[in-house]
Design an enzyme around this catalytic site. Sequence first.
Site, PDB file in Angstrom:
ATOM      1  N   CYS A 179       8.272   1.113   3.927  1.00 24.97           N
ATOM      2  CA  CYS A 179       8.979   0.042   3.203  1.00 24.97           C
ATOM      3  C   CYS A 179       9.883  -0.637   4.227  1.00 24.97           C
ATOM      4  O   CYS A 179      11.088  -0.412   4.257  1.00 24.97           O
ATOM      5  CB  CYS A 179       9.785   0.606   2.041  1.00 24.97           C
ATOM      6  N   LYS A 185      15.392  -1.307  10.922  1.00 24.88           N
ATOM      7  CA  LYS A 185      14.942   0.030  11.346  1.00 24.88           C
ATOM      8  C   LYS A 185      13.631  -0.072  12.116  1.00 24.88           C
ATOM      9  O   LYS A 185      13.402   0.676  13.076  1.00 24.88           O
ATOM     10  CB  LYS A 185      14.779   0.946  10.132  1.00 24.88           C
ATOM     11  N   ASP A 210       5.265  -3.664   3.957  1.00 23.68           N
ATOM     12  CA  ASP A 210       6.147  -3.982   2.839  1.00 23.68           C
ATOM     13  C   ASP A 210       5.315  -4.549   1.704  1.00 23.68           C
ATOM     14  O   ASP A 210       4.316  -5.246   1.932  1.00 23.68           O
ATOM     15  CB  ASP A 210       7.237  -4.977   3.225  1.00 23.68           C
ATOM     16  N   ASP A 237       1.301  -2.071  -1.323  1.00 21.91           N
ATOM     17  CA  ASP A 237       2.142  -1.211  -2.143  1.00 21.91           C
ATOM     18  C   ASP A 237       2.226   0.139  -1.435  1.00 21.91           C
ATOM     19  O   ASP A 237       1.214   0.806  -1.231  1.00 21.91           O
ATOM     20  CB  ASP A 237       1.515  -1.066  -3.527  1.00 21.91           C
ATOM     21  N   CYS A 316      19.779   4.189   0.309  1.00 18.51           N
ATOM     22  CA  CYS A 316      21.183   3.776   0.371  1.00 18.51           C
ATOM     23  C   CYS A 316      21.818   4.003  -0.996  1.00 18.51           C
ATOM     24  O   CYS A 316      22.646   3.221  -1.452  1.00 18.51           O
ATOM     25  CB  CYS A 316      21.338   2.337   0.845  1.00 18.51           C
TER      26      CYS A 316
END
Length: 766
Positions: A179, A185, A210, A237, A316
């Site tokens: 992702c 990153k 993504d 996906d 996060c």
Amino acid sequence: MGKRNRNRQRNQQDRNGKPDGRNRDNAGWGAGYSEIIKENKLFEHYYQEQKIVPEGEFENFMEAMREPLPATIRITGYKSHAKEILHCLKEKYFKEIQDLEIDGQKFEAPQALSWYPDELAWHTNLSRKILRKSPLLEKFHQFLVSETESGNISRQEAVSMIPPLLLKIEPHHKILDMCAAPGSKTAQLIEMLHSDMDVPFPEGFVIANDVDNKRCYLLVHQAKRLNSPCIMVVNHDASSIPRLQVELDGKKDILFYDRILCDVPCSGDGTMRKNIDVWKKWTTSNSLQLHGLQLRIAVRGVEQLAVGGRMVYSTCSLNPIEDEAVIASLLEKSEGALELADASADLPGLKWMPGMTSWKLMTKGGDWYTNWSEVPKNLHTQIRPTMFPPTDPEKLKDLKLERCMRILPHHQNTGGFFVAVLVKKAPMPWNRRYPKLRHKEQGTATSGDGPPAEEPRPTESPTTEPMEEGEAMAEDKPQDPEMSNPTQETPAGKGGVCGPPPSKKMKLFGFKEDPFVFLTEDDPVFPPIQTFYDLSSTFPKLNVLTRTHEGKKRHLYMVSKELRNVLLNNSERMKVINTGVKVWSRNNDGEQFGCAFRLAQEGIYTLSPYINARIITVSVEDVKVLLTQENPYLNKLGNDAHTQAKKLAMGSIVLKYKPDLQNSDAPQCPIELCGWRGKTSIRAFVPRNERFHYLRMVGVEVFREKQGRREDPAAEAKADDEPEATPAAEDCRKVESEEDGEGEGDLALDMEAGNNIAVCDGKDAD
């Protein structure tokens, strides 16, 4: 949908023609969100009950959450220029802003993140608004923006830097970023892959994926700054990302990754210091809705991980439903095939809390449940058994969930974050037989989770039928009522395992991409290039590709041998958005000089080891002349460079600076520029921001004049946002199509020596 609606609301105006209450100038940090109160009683109640914060620290935790997030930058370690950038920052800009005081507020000097290697990451309490508005910081701000655009600095949240470091990347690793957008990153992964700049084509590569087609172009924009031939951006996906094949010794083999970054979509309550609207939108239902997707993505990740490989799972979010619950379920399903690695010593200086071993679940209505047996049947579609911790104390102890890492904002003035490092010890239990390749002609099948030589095929149990790659346990199925039909039963396999999901055709959305066409060794485009640049016999012609089947080839790109292998064997299996680095561009004027293709600055460091002709060795003073004068005469160069240039015919050239170890004031890293040798003059073909970068390296102060700039508060606040707010997809496509050096007419440069500097307009000399 949400983002579009927010933009529509933002543009609504009242009858007087004024914005609907949003005033960025008066809002300070987080401008545009002044009406949002940083308070959410449900959030406080939930996390107090979950006890994620040590006793006595909850008030400190909430105070930190309400404070603005420090600005953080990371110096790109991929290029050997990193030390030069760091030296420039420390000796010039950081000294200038030390103990700075603006409007009565004192700002601390930037500090290096203690846990990031080699002082390559820094944070400061200077807000983006202060950076933009203060005349004292104008040059520092422009330095940051310019170096960010040229790929030498990344503005990235501190905790976001942690997952790639824990992956322990080496140049030979095959890496999947599941992702990946917006790409901060991913950029770190590319840097680590290129840790040795003397190797133009590392054995490893990064496949960055993504699900959102438009965000893929943000990802391309981020990755392109690093000019790597070892990156491929794909659009799938993540929970059903296709299993890829590669050719090995003439036979088709399954591609398993040495490293996987699984930074899943999450509720994002760890980002409240930056994304202020999370304060009013946070509810407990967010995590319940995301848990199933997060688990499916993680399961798909470990299926594609090679035995012995590492996968980092991160969010996060501070919510254990999205964090420890996913890891615990994954470990249970693995039946010992996965293990949580102890990463406590990997980042010395980083403060973190151990993973939780006990948590409970709260519904939107405020009901609490501590285990699955308490959940009423009418909630079974919303709440799943995998959301709860294991009830068996021995099993819970064996999982070692305390090895997970939760970063709390008040411990080191960061955002909130969760990370776990998983090591694969054996094939997944549902993958313990050879997966079948789709076509008979694809050769002998290989073991489900690694090379056959290392993993002998296990003997299948007569009572349990193992599943093939991509199949999952019952709990891995979508639990969203809209995605599943409760009246339709899934046939159960032996051993209580569900059958495989039906195969899906690859759906293509978004822009239709141009094809990726590899050139053959006898392609007629090669002989003039080979002769003109005296390419080495080791030059990998088969790695060169173009983006068109018909007509003249406008640009030539290069990818690594391993990515070529992936592209050729999976063209119908995956949607590739972008790959390769541009190495040559067509210049029809060059045909009269022997070669219709000029060198492209993006690929010069990839091509340079193979070029033996058309090279001019230049000094620091030559670099200054070439980058500050539009079209200098040959005699403006130093004697050595002038002599070399006179011996060359007109056409594309390489301008190469070699560091002088005896002169500590000169750059101590090599510099390579593309140029054009005209009839009586010479020109550097370097994009604007790279031009500024190299000028700073040789001691020239460069800045953009603010004269004539339109003061648009909304545009200004957006322009200097984190990478998550980089240009939209259409802008990124424009960035991709820009020619070297274009768009510089509105800029002015200033040298410390006071000389006037003209800027190249990007057109061919002579």
